[in-house]
Design a protein around this motif. Structure first.
Motif, PDB file in Angstrom:
ATOM      1  N   VAL A   1       0.837  -1.209   0.000  1.00  0.00           N
ATOM      2  CA  VAL A   1       0.000   0.000   0.000  1.00  0.00           C
ATOM      3  C   VAL A   1       0.868   1.253   0.000  1.00  0.00           C
ATOM      4  O   VAL A   1       0.374   2.357   0.243  1.00  0.00           O
ATOM      5  CB  VAL A   1      -0.964   0.026   1.206  1.00  0.00           C
ATOM      6  N   SER A   2       2.154   1.119  -0.281  1.00  0.00           N
ATOM      7  CA  SER A   2       3.041   2.285  -0.343  1.00  0.00           C
ATOM      8  C   SER A   2       2.895   2.973  -1.697  1.00  0.00           C
ATOM      9  O   SER A   2       2.380   2.383  -2.656  1.00  0.00           O
ATOM     10  CB  SER A   2       4.492   1.852  -0.132  1.00  0.00           C
ATOM     11  N   PRO A   3       3.389   4.215  -1.828  1.00  0.00           N
ATOM     12  CA  PRO A   3       3.328   4.905  -3.131  1.00  0.00           C
ATOM     13  C   PRO A   3       4.197   4.241  -4.194  1.00  0.00           C
ATOM     14  O   PRO A   3       3.981   4.453  -5.391  1.00  0.00           O
ATOM     15  CB  PRO A   3       3.837   6.311  -2.794  1.00  0.00           C
ATOM     16  N   ASP A   4       5.183   3.457  -3.795  1.00  0.00           N
ATOM     17  CA  ASP A   4       6.083   2.805  -4.749  1.00  0.00           C
ATOM     18  C   ASP A   4       5.431   1.524  -5.277  1.00  0.00           C
ATOM     19  O   ASP A   4       5.529   0.461  -4.674  1.00  0.00           O
ATOM     20  CB  ASP A   4       7.414   2.490  -4.063  1.00  0.00           C
TER      21      ASP A   4
ATOM     22  N   GLU B   1      11.007  -9.955  -2.550  1.00  0.00           N
ATOM     23  CA  GLU B   1      11.547 -10.448  -1.283  1.00  0.00           C
ATOM     24  C   GLU B   1      11.977  -9.282  -0.407  1.00  0.00           C
ATOM     25  O   GLU B   1      12.758  -8.416  -0.840  1.00  0.00           O
ATOM     26  CB  GLU B   1      12.735 -11.375  -1.519  1.00  0.00           C
ATOM     27  N   LEU B   2      11.470  -9.233   0.790  1.00  0.00           N
ATOM     28  CA  LEU B   2      11.805  -8.175   1.736  1.00  0.00           C
ATOM     29  C   LEU B   2      12.927  -8.685   2.631  1.00  0.00           C
ATOM     30  O   LEU B   2      12.776  -9.693   3.327  1.00  0.00           O
ATOM     31  CB  LEU B   2      10.568  -7.815   2.569  1.00  0.00           C
ATOM     32  N   LEU B   3      14.069  -7.995   2.613  1.00  0.00           N
ATOM     33  CA  LEU B   3      15.259  -8.467   3.308  1.00  0.00           C
ATOM     34  C   LEU B   3      15.451  -7.810   4.667  1.00  0.00           C
ATOM     35  O   LEU B   3      15.646  -8.500   5.673  1.00  0.00           O
ATOM     36  CB  LEU B   3      16.494  -8.237   2.432  1.00  0.00           C
ATOM     37  N   THR B   4      15.404  -6.475   4.708  1.00  0.00           N
ATOM     38  CA  THR B   4      15.612  -5.772   5.976  1.00  0.00           C
ATOM     39  C   THR B   4      14.635  -4.604   6.099  1.00  0.00           C
ATOM     40  O   THR B   4      14.160  -4.059   5.095  1.00  0.00           O
ATOM     41  CB  THR B   4      17.041  -5.213   6.104  1.00  0.00           C
ATOM     42  N   ILE B   5      14.346  -4.232   7.340  1.00  0.00           N
ATOM     43  CA  ILE B   5      13.580  -3.030   7.658  1.00  0.00           C
ATOM     44  C   ILE B   5      14.404  -2.236   8.660  1.00  0.00           C
ATOM     45  O   ILE B   5      14.758  -2.753   9.725  1.00  0.00           O
ATOM     46  CB  ILE B   5      12.205  -3.372   8.258  1.00  0.00           C
ATOM     47  N   ASN B   6      14.738  -1.028   8.292  1.00  0.00           N
ATOM     48  CA  ASN B   6      15.577  -0.169   9.140  1.00  0.00           C
ATOM     49  C   ASN B   6      16.853  -0.881   9.577  1.00  0.00           C
ATOM     50  O   ASN B   6      17.279  -0.798  10.733  1.00  0.00           O
ATOM     51  CB  ASN B   6      14.801   0.317  10.358  1.00  0.00           C
TER      52      ASN B   6
ATOM     53  N   ILE C   1      10.155   4.257   6.840  1.00  0.00           N
ATOM     54  CA  ILE C   1      11.071   3.140   7.080  1.00  0.00           C
ATOM     55  C   ILE C   1      12.041   3.033   5.906  1.00  0.00           C
ATOM     56  O   ILE C   1      11.756   3.485   4.794  1.00  0.00           O
ATOM     57  CB  ILE C   1      10.326   1.798   7.241  1.00  0.00           C
ATOM     58  N   ARG C   2      13.198   2.428   6.177  1.00  0.00           N
ATOM     59  CA  ARG C   2      14.177   2.110   5.143  1.00  0.00           C
ATOM     60  C   ARG C   2      14.163   0.592   4.939  1.00  0.00           C
ATOM     61  O   ARG C   2      14.187  -0.172   5.908  1.00  0.00           O
ATOM     62  CB  ARG C   2      15.577   2.551   5.563  1.00  0.00           C
ATOM     63  N   ILE C   3      14.113   0.169   3.702  1.00  0.00           N
ATOM     64  CA  ILE C   3      14.069  -1.271   3.432  1.00  0.00           C
ATOM     65  C   ILE C   3      15.109  -1.653   2.384  1.00  0.00           C
ATOM     66  O   ILE C   3      15.524  -0.820   1.560  1.00  0.00           O
ATOM     67  CB  ILE C   3      12.680  -1.731   2.942  1.00  0.00           C
ATOM     68  N   THR C   4      15.550  -2.899   2.443  1.00  0.00           N
ATOM     69  CA  THR C   4      16.280  -3.506   1.334  1.00  0.00           C
ATOM     70  C   THR C   4      15.435  -4.653   0.822  1.00  0.00           C
ATOM     71  O   THR C   4      14.725  -5.320   1.596  1.00  0.00           O
ATOM     72  CB  THR C   4      17.667  -4.020   1.757  1.00  0.00           C
ATOM     73  N   TYR C   5      15.512  -4.900  -0.488  1.00  0.00           N
ATOM     74  CA  TYR C   5      14.619  -5.870  -1.102  1.00  0.00           C
ATOM     75  C   TYR C   5      15.223  -6.409  -2.381  1.00  0.00           C
ATOM     76  O   TYR C   5      16.236  -5.901  -2.889  1.00  0.00           O
ATOM     77  CB  TYR C   5      13.256  -5.226  -1.381  1.00  0.00           C
TER      78      TYR C   5
ATOM     79  N   THR D   1      15.433   1.463  -0.481  1.00  0.00           N
ATOM     80  CA  THR D   1      14.622   2.667  -0.633  1.00  0.00           C
ATOM     81  C   THR D   1      14.043   3.058   0.711  1.00  0.00           C
ATOM     82  O   THR D   1      14.087   2.282   1.677  1.00  0.00           O
ATOM     83  CB  THR D   1      13.472   2.434  -1.645  1.00  0.00           C
ATOM     84  N   SER D   2      13.516   4.271   0.777  1.00  0.00           N
ATOM     85  CA  SER D   2      12.799   4.742   1.961  1.00  0.00           C
ATOM     86  C   SER D   2      11.335   4.932   1.594  1.00  0.00           C
ATOM     87  O   SER D   2      11.021   5.405   0.490  1.00  0.00           O
ATOM     88  CB  SER D   2      13.387   6.060   2.471  1.00  0.00           C
ATOM     89  N   LEU D   3      10.445   4.580   2.502  1.00  0.00           N
ATOM     90  CA  LEU D   3       9.014   4.643   2.234  1.00  0.00           C
ATOM     91  C   LEU D   3       8.296   5.335   3.383  1.00  0.00           C
ATOM     92  O   LEU D   3       8.619   5.094   4.555  1.00  0.00           O
ATOM     93  CB  LEU D   3       8.437   3.231   2.070  1.00  0.00           C
ATOM     94  N   ARG D   4       7.327   6.152   3.062  1.00  0.00           N
ATOM     95  CA  ARG D   4       6.510   6.790   4.079  1.00  0.00           C
ATOM     96  C   ARG D   4       5.461   5.797   4.582  1.00  0.00           C
ATOM     97  O   ARG D   4       4.904   5.017   3.808  1.00  0.00           O
ATOM     98  CB  ARG D   4       5.821   8.035   3.528  1.00  0.00           C
TER      99      ARG D   4
END
Length: 503
Positions: A127-130, A138-143, A192-196, A207-210
């Motif tokens: 549900v993010s703008p991206d 695949e979601l690897l890390t959050i912050n 939040i900052r994520i790697t994917y 990337t960073s997401l609101r």
């Protein structure tokens, strides 16, 4: 200067002050008082103290937590500090909750639904703008923290929906409600900052997401995934295979259908309507879908059981509670409550109270009884009154269970009535069950600590990408291949052959 402008400026200054002022700290005296208050209430009221974790271990843990409260502490840090005392009880009905309004309209949440496949975690709904973060990413890390580590920490921080050392309930809820768990444990975050990693790609991106508010989350979810949101009502029936005469009965909750219905007549009517439809359609294989059913009113679970149990039955064999619990059930404003309590409970040798004999017996339905093969879809979020249905069915020698272990224990649980206590300084709330409830089942017929599945089914990457109900899909394969573990009362026992449980 006009009065309206003065009020506006003052209001802005007040709001700005609230936003910039540091969070109020709790003094060591306040945190000591809150922790002592909570421990005393648990000892007085909770019927499961010492059951899954020894009383000696609980005392050691309490002393350790108490002695570490030496410095001022902010609210969220104290919330996390209290958590181990509550989770150590290992009771899925005992809940640690934030003070009122801590989670509210301004709270911001991680903008994903996350689902695991094996040891990996993937975005299933974004549900993010991206919009490039499509399903299967695949979601690897959050912050900066691996998602697997975050999930493990959140799963261990909250024992809701999972009894004893069973992991399925905690794993299920902490993933289905990952965004809620994250906000409750780490606090609201604007971004939040994520790697994917994209599907079929080895490049790790960042990337960073609101983060959206709850209303924003829901609005985008309904817009992007409208066709995937299930609108099936509770107790709904649908034919899924005419060749094998198979239908699915969705039982999403045992809570009442109406707030103003103390006798649960609406639930009873809808249940009768569902089984009347099953009889009309000559259904021979009934899939009872109780995935995610967290329980509800025991009376309603008994009403469901009436449609396939072979003999008159009771749900609970025995109830116990501590002495202090009586004050929560007997109230001054209800003069009949003392009489009602005396009719149902007697004092036991330990100084508490136990139920008298004569629990309500339920007679099986005759005209609309289902005598075909029963299949149950279950997962870790199948909890409380749902596990009661599963345990009673297993005890009766009926049903084929598919999915994963339920969240509650086969023997029973701590529930019935609840007392929510509010810690005096932090205002943290803890919900405490008052009764120990024993299922009326034969311990020798248990297939594990919980009700365990006959066929364990796990999600594949293809299941994720197609948003498939993989447990239902697997059950339909069982039925088409004539696989049944415990046949219906009017059915001969069939030879079973195992299928590959996970794909």
């Amino acid at each position: 200067m006009k009065i309206g402008r003065v009020i506006l400026i003052v209001s802005i200054l007040v709001v700005f002050g609230r936003l910039t002022a540091p969070a109020q700290l709790l003094t060591p005296a306040q945190t000591h008082a809150d922790l002592t208050f909570l421990k005393r209430k648990l000892d007085m009221l909770h019927p499961g103290m010492g059951y899954y974790t020894s009383e000696a271990r609980m005392e050691q843990l309490y002393d350790s937590l108490y002695n570490r409260l030496t410095d001022p502490m902010d609210y969220l840090a104290f919330y996390r500090h209290v958590s181990p005392l509550v989770t150590a009880i290992k009771d899925g009905h005992t809940n640690l909750n934030h003070r009122k309004s801590y989670i509210g309209r301004t709270t911001r949440f991680i903008p994903f639904y996350i689902r695991p496949v094996g040891d990996q975690y993937f975005i299933s709904h974004n549900v993010s703008p991206d919009t490039t973060l499509r399903r299967g990413t695949e979601l690897l890390t959050i912050n900066g923290r691996p998602v697997a580590d975050l999930h493990r920490e959140l799963m261990n921080a909250d024992h809701s929906g999972s009894d004893g050392d069973n992991l399925t309930g905690r794993r299920q809820w902490s993933l289905v409600q990952f965004a809620d768990y994250y906000a409750a444990w780490y606090g609201s975050a604007d971004s939040i900052r994520i790697t994917y990693r994209f599907p079929d790609d080895t490049l790790i991106r960042h990337t960073s997401l609101r983060c959206p508010t709850l209303n924003g989350f829901r609005a985008v979810l309904h817009k992007r995934y409208r066709h995937e949101i299930s609108n099936r009502p509770n107790l709904s029936v649908r034919i899924v295979d005419t060749l094998t005469q198979t239908a699915v009965l969705r039982v999403s909750t045992f809570m009442g259908l109406k707030k103003t219905d103390p006798l649960q007549l609406a639930f009873n009517r809808e249940l009768k309507k569902a089984f009347r439809q099953l009889r009309k359609d000559n259904v021979q294989n009934l899939i009872v879908d109780m995935q995610g059913n967290g329980g509800g009113i025991v009376l309603n679970s008994a009403r469901l059981l009436r449609y396939w149990m072979p003999k008159p039955f009771t749900i609970m064999q025995h109830e116990e509670m501590k002495r202090a619990a009586r004050a929560e059930l007997v109230t001054r404003w209800n003069p009949l409550s003392a009489l009602n309590f005396s009719l149902h409970y007697r004092q036991d040798k330990r100084g508490g109270f136990a139920s008298r004999s004569g629990h309500k017996r339920f007679r099986p339905r005759q005209r609309l009884a289902f005598r075909g093969n029963l299949y149950f879809l279950m997962n870790g979020a199948s909890f409380s009154a749902t596990t009661s249905v599963l345990a009673k069915t297993l005890d009766a020698g009926l049903g084929t269970f598919v999915g994963e272990a339920s969240g509650s224990a086969y023997w029973g649980d701590f529930a019935g009535h609840f007392k929510t206590v509010t810690l005096p300084n932090s205002r943290i709330q803890v919900r405490i069950p008052l009764k120990k409830l024993y299922h009326a089942v034969d311990p020798g017929r248990a297939n594990g600590f919980t009700v365990e599945p006959d066929f364990v089914v796990t999600r594949s990457y293809d299941d994720l990408m197609t948003n498939r109900d993989y447990i239902l899909d697997y059950t339909l394969r069982l039925i088409r291949d004539g696989v049944v573990v415990r046949p219906g009362l009017d059915k001969p026992a069939l030879k079973t052959r195992p299928l590959q449980a996970s794909r």
